[in-house]
Design a protein around this motif. Structure first.
Motif, PDB file in Angstrom:
ATOM      1  N   GLY A   1       0.815  -1.212   0.000  1.00  0.00           N
ATOM      2  CA  GLY A   1       0.000   0.000   0.000  1.00  0.00           C
ATOM      3  C   GLY A   1       0.847   1.259   0.000  1.00  0.00           C
ATOM      4  N   GLY A   2       2.115   1.130  -0.236  1.00  0.00           N
ATOM      5  CA  GLY A   2       3.085   2.223  -0.200  1.00  0.00           C
ATOM      6  C   GLY A   2       4.404   1.668   0.280  1.00  0.00           C
ATOM      7  N   TYR A   3       5.351   2.538   0.529  1.00  0.00           N
ATOM      8  CA  TYR A   3       6.655   2.132   1.043  1.00  0.00           C
ATOM      9  C   TYR A   3       6.727   2.449   2.533  1.00  0.00           C
ATOM     10  CZ  TYR A   3       7.900   2.190  -3.906  1.00  0.00           C
ATOM     11  OH  TYR A   3       7.936   1.974  -5.260  1.00  0.00           O
ATOM     12  N   THR A   4       7.125   1.451   3.330  1.00  0.00           N
ATOM     13  CA  THR A   4       7.249   1.642   4.764  1.00  0.00           C
ATOM     14  C   THR A   4       8.614   1.158   5.212  1.00  0.00           C
ATOM     15  OG1 THR A   4       4.887   1.242   5.027  1.00  0.00           O
ATOM     16  CG2 THR A   4       6.229   1.154   7.010  1.00  0.00           C
ATOM     17  N   PRO A   5       9.478   2.024   5.664  1.00  0.00           N
ATOM     18  CA  PRO A   5       9.348   3.475   5.753  1.00  0.00           C
ATOM     19  C   PRO A   5       9.495   4.105   4.361  1.00  0.00           C
ATOM     20  CG  PRO A   5      11.547   2.827   6.428  1.00  0.00           C
ATOM     21  CD  PRO A   5      10.782   1.556   6.171  1.00  0.00           C
ATOM     22  N   ASP A   6       8.973   5.310   4.218  1.00  0.00           N
ATOM     23  CA  ASP A   6       9.043   5.973   2.918  1.00  0.00           C
ATOM     24  C   ASP A   6      10.147   7.018   2.850  1.00  0.00           C
ATOM     25  OD1 ASP A   6       7.928   7.900   4.504  1.00  0.00           O
ATOM     26  OD2 ASP A   6       6.264   8.353   3.178  1.00  0.00           O
ATOM     27  N   THR A   7      10.857   7.236   3.945  1.00  0.00           N
ATOM     28  CA  THR A   7      11.966   8.185   3.967  1.00  0.00           C
ATOM     29  C   THR A   7      13.162   7.525   4.657  1.00  0.00           C
ATOM     30  OG1 THR A   7      10.399  10.020   4.087  1.00  0.00           O
ATOM     31  CG2 THR A   7      12.680  10.497   4.670  1.00  0.00           C
ATOM     32  N   ILE A   8      14.274   7.452   3.919  1.00  0.00           N
ATOM     33  CA  ILE A   8      15.498   6.833   4.415  1.00  0.00           C
ATOM     34  C   ILE A   8      16.595   7.903   4.422  1.00  0.00           C
ATOM     35  CG2 ILE A   8      17.155   4.949   4.106  1.00  0.00           C
ATOM     36  CD1 ILE A   8      14.233   3.989   4.389  1.00  0.00           C
ATOM     37  N   ILE A   9      17.339   7.988   5.517  1.00  0.00           N
ATOM     38  CA  ILE A   9      18.419   8.970   5.645  1.00  0.00           C
ATOM     39  C   ILE A   9      19.756   8.238   5.596  1.00  0.00           C
ATOM     40  CG2 ILE A   9      19.414  10.770   7.108  1.00  0.00           C
ATOM     41  CD1 ILE A   9      16.557  10.965   8.402  1.00  0.00           C
ATOM     42  N   VAL A  10      20.645   8.704   4.709  1.00  0.00           N
ATOM     43  CA  VAL A  10      21.960   8.084   4.548  1.00  0.00           C
ATOM     44  C   VAL A  10      23.038   9.166   4.487  1.00  0.00           C
ATOM     45  CG1 VAL A  10      21.023   6.057   3.352  1.00  0.00           C
ATOM     46  CG2 VAL A  10      21.787   8.030   2.024  1.00  0.00           C
ATOM     47  N   SER A  11      24.287   8.734   4.541  1.00  0.00           N
ATOM     48  CA  SER A  11      25.424   9.648   4.433  1.00  0.00           C
ATOM     49  C   SER A  11      25.979   9.617   3.018  1.00  0.00           C
ATOM     50  CB  SER A  11      26.526   9.247   5.411  1.00  0.00           C
ATOM     51  OG  SER A  11      26.050   9.335   6.732  1.00  0.00           O
ATOM     52  N   ARG A  12      26.466  10.737   2.581  1.00  0.00           N
ATOM     53  CA  ARG A  12      27.038  10.880   1.237  1.00  0.00           C
ATOM     54  C   ARG A  12      28.353  10.114   1.118  1.00  0.00           C
ATOM     55  NH1 ARG A  12      30.910  14.444  -0.885  1.00  0.00           N
ATOM     56  NH2 ARG A  12      31.127  15.389   1.157  1.00  0.00           N
ATOM     57  N   GLY A  13      28.597   9.583  -0.083  1.00  0.00           N
ATOM     58  CA  GLY A  13      29.879   8.958  -0.377  1.00  0.00           C
ATOM     59  C   GLY A  13      30.079   7.553   0.133  1.00  0.00           C
ATOM     60  N   ARG A  14      29.039   6.952   0.682  1.00  0.00           N
ATOM     61  CA  ARG A  14      29.126   5.577   1.191  1.00  0.00           C
ATOM     62  C   ARG A  14      28.039   4.754   0.533  1.00  0.00           C
ATOM     63  NH1 ARG A  14      28.640   5.658   6.917  1.00  0.00           N
ATOM     64  NH2 ARG A  14      29.337   3.518   6.803  1.00  0.00           N
ATOM     65  N   PRO A  15      28.320   3.488   0.199  1.00  0.00           N
ATOM     66  CA  PRO A  15      27.329   2.676  -0.517  1.00  0.00           C
ATOM     67  C   PRO A  15      26.070   2.425   0.317  1.00  0.00           C
ATOM     68  CG  PRO A  15      29.194   1.326   0.141  1.00  0.00           C
ATOM     69  CD  PRO A  15      29.550   2.744   0.482  1.00  0.00           C
ATOM     70  N   VAL A  16      24.954   2.379  -0.396  1.00  0.00           N
ATOM     71  CA  VAL A  16      23.640   2.180   0.221  1.00  0.00           C
ATOM     72  C   VAL A  16      23.015   0.922  -0.374  1.00  0.00           C
ATOM     73  CG1 VAL A  16      21.315   3.143   0.454  1.00  0.00           C
ATOM     74  CG2 VAL A  16      23.303   4.656   0.551  1.00  0.00           C
TER      75      VAL A  16
ATOM     76  N   GLU B   1       9.435 -11.713  -2.291  1.00  0.00           N
ATOM     77  CA  GLU B   1      10.884 -11.867  -2.378  1.00  0.00           C
ATOM     78  C   GLU B   1      11.591 -10.607  -1.892  1.00  0.00           C
ATOM     79  OE1 GLU B   1      12.382 -13.252  -6.125  1.00  0.00           O
ATOM     80  OE2 GLU B   1      10.656 -14.567  -6.405  1.00  0.00           O
ATOM     81  N   LEU B   2      12.800 -10.806  -1.388  1.00  0.00           N
ATOM     82  CA  LEU B   2      13.637  -9.690  -0.950  1.00  0.00           C
ATOM     83  C   LEU B   2      14.520  -9.275  -2.122  1.00  0.00           C
ATOM     84  CD1 LEU B   2      14.269  -8.065   1.643  1.00  0.00           C
ATOM     85  CD2 LEU B   2      16.172  -9.621   2.005  1.00  0.00           C
ATOM     86  N   VAL B   3      14.435  -7.994  -2.488  1.00  0.00           N
ATOM     87  CA  VAL B   3      15.217  -7.469  -3.612  1.00  0.00           C
ATOM     88  C   VAL B   3      16.078  -6.319  -3.107  1.00  0.00           C
ATOM     89  CG1 VAL B   3      15.115  -6.366  -5.875  1.00  0.00           C
ATOM     90  CG2 VAL B   3      13.429  -8.117  -5.273  1.00  0.00           C
ATOM     91  N   ALA B   4      17.382  -6.424  -3.313  1.00  0.00           N
ATOM     92  CA  ALA B   4      18.308  -5.379  -2.877  1.00  0.00           C
ATOM     93  C   ALA B   4      18.602  -4.430  -4.033  1.00  0.00           C
ATOM     94  CB  ALA B   4      19.602  -6.006  -2.372  1.00  0.00           C
ATOM     95  N   VAL B   5      18.541  -3.146  -3.750  1.00  0.00           N
ATOM     96  CA  VAL B   5      18.923  -2.109  -4.707  1.00  0.00           C
ATOM     97  C   VAL B   5      20.114  -1.386  -4.097  1.00  0.00           C
ATOM     98  CG1 VAL B   5      18.208   0.003  -5.899  1.00  0.00           C
ATOM     99  CG2 VAL B   5      16.547  -1.841  -5.523  1.00  0.00           C
ATOM    100  N   GLU B   6      21.230  -1.392  -4.819  1.00  0.00           N
ATOM    101  CA  GLU B   6      22.452  -0.768  -4.313  1.00  0.00           C
ATOM    102  C   GLU B   6      22.711   0.540  -5.051  1.00  0.00           C
ATOM    103  OE1 GLU B   6      25.607  -3.641  -4.364  1.00  0.00           O
ATOM    104  OE2 GLU B   6      24.562  -4.924  -2.932  1.00  0.00           O
ATOM    105  N   LEU B   7      23.038   1.580  -4.267  1.00  0.00           N
ATOM    106  CA  LEU B   7      23.275   2.918  -4.803  1.00  0.00           C
ATOM    107  C   LEU B   7      24.538   3.499  -4.181  1.00  0.00           C
ATOM    108  CD1 LEU B   7      19.685   4.231  -4.069  1.00  0.00           C
ATOM    109  CD2 LEU B   7      20.472   3.463  -6.281  1.00  0.00           C
ATOM    110  N   MET B   8      25.122   4.488  -4.872  1.00  0.00           N
ATOM    111  CA  MET B   8      26.253   5.225  -4.311  1.00  0.00           C
ATOM    112  C   MET B   8      25.907   6.712  -4.413  1.00  0.00           C
ATOM    113  SD  MET B   8      29.127   5.512  -2.859  1.00  0.00           S
ATOM    114  CE  MET B   8      30.230   4.144  -2.976  1.00  0.00           C
ATOM    115  N   PRO B   9      25.370   7.289  -3.319  1.00  0.00           N
ATOM    116  CA  PRO B   9      25.016   8.715  -3.355  1.00  0.00           C
ATOM    117  C   PRO B   9      26.263   9.592  -3.250  1.00  0.00           C
ATOM    118  CG  PRO B   9      24.504   7.789  -1.217  1.00  0.00           C
ATOM    119  CD  PRO B   9      25.010   6.666  -2.060  1.00  0.00           C
ATOM    120  N   LYS B  10      26.498  10.393  -4.283  1.00  0.00           N
ATOM    121  CA  LYS B  10      27.697  11.241  -4.309  1.00  0.00           C
ATOM    122  C   LYS B  10      27.391  12.687  -3.971  1.00  0.00           C
ATOM    123  CE  LYS B  10      29.978   8.234  -7.535  1.00  0.00           C
ATOM    124  NZ  LYS B  10      30.621   8.038  -8.801  1.00  0.00           N
ATOM    125  N   GLU B  11      26.106  13.049  -3.990  1.00  0.00           N
ATOM    126  CA  GLU B  11      25.710  14.426  -3.707  1.00  0.00           C
ATOM    127  C   GLU B  11      24.718  14.474  -2.552  1.00  0.00           C
ATOM    128  OE1 GLU B  11      24.175  16.305  -7.178  1.00  0.00           O
ATOM    129  OE2 GLU B  11      25.789  15.546  -8.450  1.00  0.00           O
TER     130      GLU B  11
END
Length: 125
Positions: free
Chosen positions: A49-64, A95-105
């Motif tokens: 019915g949506g994304y829970t949680p819908d807001t994720i806080i991460v640090s720049r320059g480290r893989p997510v 199923e569990l699906v991982a999405v990997e990102l590298m936030p640079k900004e």
């Protein structure tokens, strides 16, 4: 105008205001992604019915790594799109699906279903 019409008009205006606030203006504070021993910032997101949680806080320059688990069969929720990162992933039910990102900004980056009905934010600090 009679008093009962004023009451109905006022109630309608308040209801419209509440709907606008709830669906478009309300901002969740979000959760901070957990640090893993592998160096990833990781969070689990339930798709139901949506994304829970819908807001994720991460640090720049480290893989997510965002782990999505879809618990419904609605066709809109079968994919997640990270437009600003040029990434997307199919989300099979159960199923569990991982999405990997590298936030640079630093900034706020949206993610959503292809139709834009489900949406979330990745806040990079």
């Amino acid at each position: 105008m009679t008093p009962d019409r004023w009451i109905v008009l006022l109630a309608g205006i308040l209801l419209i205001g509440f709907i606008v606030w709830f669906f478009w203006l309300k901002r969740a504070k979000g959760i901070r992604a957990a640090e893993t021993s592998g160096g990833y910032q990781e969070a689990m997101i339930l798709v139901k019915g949506g994304y829970t949680p819908d807001t994720i806080i991460v640090s720049r320059g480290r893989p997510v790594r965002l782990n999505f688990r879809r618990e419904e069969t609605a066709s809109c929720s079968d994919k997640v799109v990270f437009e600003q990162f040029g990434k997307s992933a199919e989300l099979p039910t159960g199923e569990l699906v991982a999405v990997e990102l590298m936030p640079k900004e630093v900034g706020e980056f949206a993610f959503a279903c292809p139709m834009g009905m489900f949406h979330g934010r990745l806040i990079v600090e």
